[in-house]
Design a protein around this motif. Structure first.
Motif, PDB file in Angstrom:
ATOM      1  N   CYS A  27       0.822  -1.217   0.000  1.00  0.00           N
ATOM      2  CA  CYS A  27       0.000   0.000   0.000  1.00  0.00           C
ATOM      3  C   CYS A  27       0.858   1.271   0.000  1.00  0.00           C
ATOM      4  O   CYS A  27       1.624   1.502   0.940  1.00  0.00           O
ATOM      5  CB  CYS A  27      -0.894  -0.030   1.239  1.00  0.00           C
ATOM      6  N   PRO A  38      -5.397  -1.999   4.654  1.00  0.00           N
ATOM      7  CA  PRO A  38      -6.484  -2.973   4.544  1.00  0.00           C
ATOM      8  C   PRO A  38      -6.449  -4.073   5.623  1.00  0.00           C
ATOM      9  O   PRO A  38      -7.476  -4.442   6.163  1.00  0.00           O
ATOM     10  CB  PRO A  38      -6.277  -3.580   3.153  1.00  0.00           C
ATOM     11  N   VAL A  67      -4.271  -1.511  -5.513  1.00  0.00           N
ATOM     12  CA  VAL A  67      -3.157  -2.458  -5.505  1.00  0.00           C
ATOM     13  C   VAL A  67      -3.390  -3.550  -4.461  1.00  0.00           C
ATOM     14  O   VAL A  67      -3.097  -4.723  -4.685  1.00  0.00           O
ATOM     15  CB  VAL A  67      -1.822  -1.730  -5.233  1.00  0.00           C
TER      16      VAL A  67
HETATM   17  S1  SF4 Z   1      -6.354   1.236  -2.520  1.00  0.00           S
HETATM   18 FE1  SF4 Z   1      -5.430  -0.255  -1.085  1.00  0.00          FE
HETATM   19  S2  SF4 Z   1      -3.220  -0.254  -1.596  1.00  0.00           S
HETATM   20 FE2  SF4 Z   1      -4.108   1.585  -2.534  1.00  0.00          FE
HETATM   21  S3  SF4 Z   1      -3.773   3.210  -1.018  1.00  0.00           S
HETATM   22 FE3  SF4 Z   1      -5.831   2.378  -0.645  1.00  0.00          FE
HETATM   23  S4  SF4 Z   1      -5.566   0.792   0.893  1.00  0.00           S
HETATM   24 FE4  SF4 Z   1      -3.542   1.243   0.059  1.00  0.00          FE
END
Ligand code: SF4
Ligand code: SF4
Lengths: 153, 297
Positions: A27, A38, A67
């Motif tokens: 992340c 997450p 991601v």
């Molecule tokens: S979408 Fe997932 S990987 Fe991307 S910044 Fe947000 S929590 Fe982090």
């Protein structure tokens, strides 16, 4: 008014999580800001209930880059969960100031951006003025969808 | 080949040079564009997070306008394509969501039917017939070491953005921009973290410094490979690199500056358009020296 988070994301899927932290390890927001990430978001939902996450401002420290979901070995639709949690947070008044202002601008103008001397700038590039956005129609639709549950429009 | 041109907000308002370049390039490559009274897409980084129904309904309205003309919808931004492709996908596949959204729209005589596709300028230029025309019309090469940055929302989540094109690799990553640029003599150059975020959404919504920290990390890997310029397909990514390097240099005193191009600007130069024609004169980091080094003026 609250929303039903588990309509966006099947609650049972929380139990699929290994807590392996592959998501959080990938992340970009975690690397530069005190984000929840997450893995922890899911853990709090499981152990303390999603209300705890929804009340936390850190929930918004995210790039929406997807991601985490891309890399999750369990193929948990993490981003659906994050969208649902944030929709719920916004209804309870937990919404970043800048984001709230962006939504207001959209509701008022039909677009997410505004600049001075737009016609001159466009003419500089040989372009005609931008036709006005369909503001009335947009506002009417946003009234029907209930955006004012979150932001006065 | 004819499309409804979905300009979005940032391009026609903040970076009209990209619009000018795109219109000129499309004209030269026989891609016909039709303008319609669209609204904001709205972004996957704002409205979708705040009020899902509003996000879906406004996206549906934009899709309906193109449907009513029987045209596929061409976007110029990674954010717009993400919203409009995903909304199209959701509404085509869910009867209940389609019914719900059509109720919001019925007072304005729109009804989502699910008859069109959503595409992006990169995918349009990558089609065989367009590439053939490009090879035919090209008047010069652009021999620069260019790092491509696609923008996360252009290709994630792959199951929605590129269904059926998923590779066996765990993460699907796009290649079209690298391939397309190599046709006009560019040397596409790999770098670490190529497929990670530019930092823009974090900066826009929450914390500008944190957003730029992500940009700074990317730039370090870009410098490592002696990349001379960046190519993007999204106005938000563009701003993050173009403006971002100026903001970052105030703190870091970094002297190296890498110009950023929007894809159709590079293609336009190869077609013989001038830097001014494609709107390069207003970039914060001027590519003038770089271009005069390869005799493009
Ligand atoms: S979408 Fe997932 S990987 Fe991307 S910044 Fe947000 S929590 Fe982090
Ligand atoms: S990558 Fe998937 S399984 Fe692993 S911690 Fe994150 S959400 Fe859980």
């Amino acid at each position: 008014m609250t929303i039903k988070i588990w309509k966006f994301f099947q609650r049972e899927q929380l139990f699929e999580c290994y807590q392996c932290a592959r998501c959080t390890g990938s992340c970009p927001a975690m690397e530069v800001a005190p984000a929840l990430g997450p893995r922890e978001t899911i853990l709090i939902c499981l152990n303390q209930g999603h209300d705890r996450v929804v009340e936390d401002e850190k929930l918004w420290l995210c790039c929406t880059c997807n991601v985490c979901e891309d890399r999750c070995p369990q193929e948990i639709p993490i981003c659906d969960l994050l969208v649902a949690l944030r929709n719920s947070a916004a209804r309870r008044g937990n919404i970043p100031i800048r984001l709230g202002m962006a939504i207001e601008l959209l509701a008022k103008t039909g677009r997410s951006m505004i600049v001075h001397q737009l016609d001159e700038m466009r003419a500089h590039h040989g372009l005609a003025p931008l036709p006005p956005a369909p503001v009335d129609e947009v506002r009417d639709i946003l009234k029907k969808t209930g955006l004012d549950e979150v932001i006065e429009i | 080949m004819k499309y409804a041109l979905y300009l979005g907000c940032a391009i026609p308002i903040k970076y009209p040079g990209f619009e000018a370049a795109t219109r000129l390039v499309c004209e030269r490559l026989n891609v016909e564009l039709v303008d319609l009274p669209f609204s904001c897409c709205p972004p996957p980084t704002s409205m979708k997070l705040v009020h899902y129904d509003s996000w879906l309904a406004l996206a549906a309205r934009n899709l309906c306008l193109a449907e009513e003309q029987g045209l596929d919808l061409l976007t110029l931004c990674s954010g717009c394509v993400n919203t409009l492709k995903e909304a199209n996908h959701i509404l085509k596949n869910s009867d209940s969501k389609r019914r719900r959204v059509n109720k919001f729209l019925e007072g304005h005589n729109h009804r989502f039917k699910g008859t069109i596709e959503v595409t992006h300028i990169l995918d349009v230029l990558y089609q065989d017939t367009v590439v053939e025309k490009l090879l035919h019309e090209k008047v010069r090469d652009i021999p620069l070491r260019v790092g491509c940055h696609y923008g996360c929302h252009y290709f994630r989540p792959p199951k929605v953005m590129y269904p059926g094109e998923l590779s066996d690799a765990e993460s699907h990553v796009p290649v079209k921009m690298d391939h397309l640029l190599s046709i006009i003599g560019v040397e596409p150059t790999e770098y670490s973290r190529k497929f990670l975020c530019c930092g823009s959404p974090l900066g826009a919504n929450m914390d500008q410094d944190a957003g730029y920290s992500i940009t700074r990390q990317k730039l370090e890997y870009i410098h490592e490979r002696n990349i001379q310029a960046l190519s993007v397909v999204c106005p938000s990514c563009f701003e993050q690199f173009d403006m971002g390097q100026i903001v970052l240099a105030r703190k870091t005193k970094e002297k190296r500056r890498i110009p950023t191009f929007y894809l159709t600007q590079l293609v336009g130069l190869a077609l013989g358009l001038s830097p001014k024609d494609v709107g390069l004169d207003v970039h914060r980091i001027k590519p003038k020296k770089l271009l005069s080094g390869i005799d493009v003026a």
